[in-house]
Motif scaffolding. Sequence first.
Motif, PDB file in Angstrom:
ATOM      1  N   VAL A  31       0.863  -1.175   0.000  1.00  0.00           N
ATOM      2  CA  VAL A  31       0.000   0.000   0.000  1.00  0.00           C
ATOM      3  C   VAL A  31       0.903   1.229   0.000  1.00  0.00           C
ATOM      4  N   LEU A  32       0.655   2.137  -0.952  1.00  0.00           N
ATOM      5  CA  LEU A  32       1.416   3.374  -1.066  1.00  0.00           C
ATOM      6  C   LEU A  32       0.537   4.569  -0.737  1.00  0.00           C
ATOM      7  N   ASP A  33       1.148   5.651  -0.263  1.00  0.00           N
ATOM      8  CA  ASP A  33       0.402   6.888  -0.064  1.00  0.00           C
ATOM      9  C   ASP A  33       0.296   7.635  -1.391  1.00  0.00           C
ATOM     10  N   ALA A  34      -0.317   8.797  -1.380  1.00  0.00           N
ATOM     11  CA  ALA A  34      -0.554   9.552  -2.612  1.00  0.00           C
ATOM     12  C   ALA A  34       0.739  10.061  -3.246  1.00  0.00           C
ATOM     13  N   GLY A  35       1.838  10.043  -2.514  1.00  0.00           N
ATOM     14  CA  GLY A  35       3.130  10.441  -3.054  1.00  0.00           C
ATOM     15  C   GLY A  35       3.975   9.278  -3.522  1.00  0.00           C
ATOM     16  N   GLY A  36       3.435   8.058  -3.426  1.00  0.00           N
ATOM     17  CA  GLY A  36       4.149   6.881  -3.888  1.00  0.00           C
ATOM     18  C   GLY A  36       5.052   6.234  -2.852  1.00  0.00           C
ATOM     19  N   VAL A  63      -0.434   5.286  -8.902  1.00  0.00           N
ATOM     20  CA  VAL A  63      -0.477   6.589  -8.234  1.00  0.00           C
ATOM     21  C   VAL A  63       0.238   7.666  -9.054  1.00  0.00           C
ATOM     22  N   MET A  64       1.328   7.333  -9.700  1.00  0.00           N
ATOM     23  CA  MET A  64       2.069   8.342 -10.466  1.00  0.00           C
ATOM     24  C   MET A  64       1.352   8.747 -11.752  1.00  0.00           C
ATOM     25  N   MET A  65       0.642   7.799 -12.360  1.00  0.00           N
ATOM     26  CA  MET A  65      -0.057   8.102 -13.601  1.00  0.00           C
ATOM     27  C   MET A  65      -1.527   8.460 -13.387  1.00  0.00           C
ATOM     28  N   GLY A  66      -2.033   8.211 -12.182  1.00  0.00           N
ATOM     29  CA  GLY A  66      -3.434   8.528 -11.913  1.00  0.00           C
ATOM     30  C   GLY A  66      -4.405   7.594 -12.603  1.00  0.00           C
ATOM     31  N   PRO A  96       2.980  -1.830 -15.744  1.00  0.00           N
ATOM     32  CA  PRO A  96       1.651  -1.469 -16.232  1.00  0.00           C
ATOM     33  C   PRO A  96       0.753  -2.651 -16.590  1.00  0.00           C
ATOM     34  N   VAL A  97       0.294  -3.349 -15.561  1.00  0.00           N
ATOM     35  CA  VAL A  97      -0.618  -4.478 -15.746  1.00  0.00           C
ATOM     36  C   VAL A  97      -1.653  -4.464 -14.623  1.00  0.00           C
ATOM     37  N   PRO A  98      -2.757  -5.206 -14.776  1.00  0.00           N
ATOM     38  CA  PRO A  98      -3.736  -5.285 -13.688  1.00  0.00           C
ATOM     39  C   PRO A  98      -3.093  -5.768 -12.391  1.00  0.00           C
ATOM     40  N   GLY A  99      -3.614  -5.251 -11.310  1.00  0.00           N
ATOM     41  CA  GLY A  99      -3.053  -5.537  -9.992  1.00  0.00           C
ATOM     42  C   GLY A  99      -2.505  -4.286  -9.354  1.00  0.00           C
ATOM     43  N   GLY A 100      -2.450  -3.205 -10.120  1.00  0.00           N
ATOM     44  CA  GLY A 100      -2.132  -1.878  -9.598  1.00  0.00           C
ATOM     45  C   GLY A 100      -3.435  -1.115  -9.456  1.00  0.00           C
ATOM     46  N   ILE A 101      -3.815  -0.812  -8.238  1.00  0.00           N
ATOM     47  CA  ILE A 101      -5.120  -0.207  -7.954  1.00  0.00           C
ATOM     48  C   ILE A 101      -4.930   1.237  -7.510  1.00  0.00           C
ATOM     49  N   LEU A 102      -5.498   2.183  -8.239  1.00  0.00           N
ATOM     50  CA  LEU A 102      -5.531   3.579  -7.803  1.00  0.00           C
ATOM     51  C   LEU A 102      -6.614   3.690  -6.743  1.00  0.00           C
ATOM     52  N   VAL A 103      -6.321   4.342  -5.626  1.00  0.00           N
ATOM     53  CA  VAL A 103      -7.264   4.400  -4.511  1.00  0.00           C
ATOM     54  C   VAL A 103      -7.713   5.847  -4.284  1.00  0.00           C
ATOM     55  N   ARG A 104      -9.045   6.005  -4.192  1.00  0.00           N
ATOM     56  CA  ARG A 104      -9.653   7.314  -3.929  1.00  0.00           C
ATOM     57  C   ARG A 104     -10.478   7.233  -2.652  1.00  0.00           C
ATOM     58  N   GLN A 109     -10.968  11.965  -4.110  1.00  0.00           N
ATOM     59  CA  GLN A 109      -9.575  12.396  -4.076  1.00  0.00           C
ATOM     60  C   GLN A 109      -8.638  11.184  -4.047  1.00  0.00           C
ATOM     61  N   VAL A 110      -7.559  11.235  -4.817  1.00  0.00           N
ATOM     62  CA  VAL A 110      -6.569  10.168  -4.792  1.00  0.00           C
ATOM     63  C   VAL A 110      -5.861  10.188  -3.446  1.00  0.00           C
TER      64      VAL A 110
END
Length: 141
Positions: A31-36, A63-66, A96-104, A109-110
């Motif tokens: 789990v990463l924060d909004a700054g990676g 997170v970096m690409m939104g 860049p494959v599934p398994g990277g989840i952007l969280v809002r 808000q990201v």
Amino acid sequence: MNISLDQARVIIAAALAAARAQEMRPLSVVVLDAGGHVIAFEREDGAPPGRFAVAQGKAHGAVMMGMGGRKQMARAEAQPYFMLALNGAYGGKLVPVPGGILVRDTDGQVVGAVGVSGETSDNDASIGLIGVAAAGLLGED
């Protein structure tokens, strides 16, 4: 705002519980924060140690690409040179494959990202989304 440590722990626990219930291979979840930056990480017994880098790369790209990993993969297929250049700009940290989840958060808000690695990419994504939902957050793959 960022994902809290308590939320990160809920995400990881719920994701791993769902993976065990579905008898998936051993996983790694970050789990990463909004700054990676890494908030929390767990690697199940039996998961290869290299899975941390893969999970982190999936989350870092989100997170970096939104955008979630599935959208990143589509972008990589449509514009491979662009994604290659971005990966270079980000120090080779994009997967860049599934398994990277952007969280809002519930306001849209990201707040961070989740990366899951160890199963098929589609299974990694589904498990990550379960974890994010358990923390009361919104996930985009």
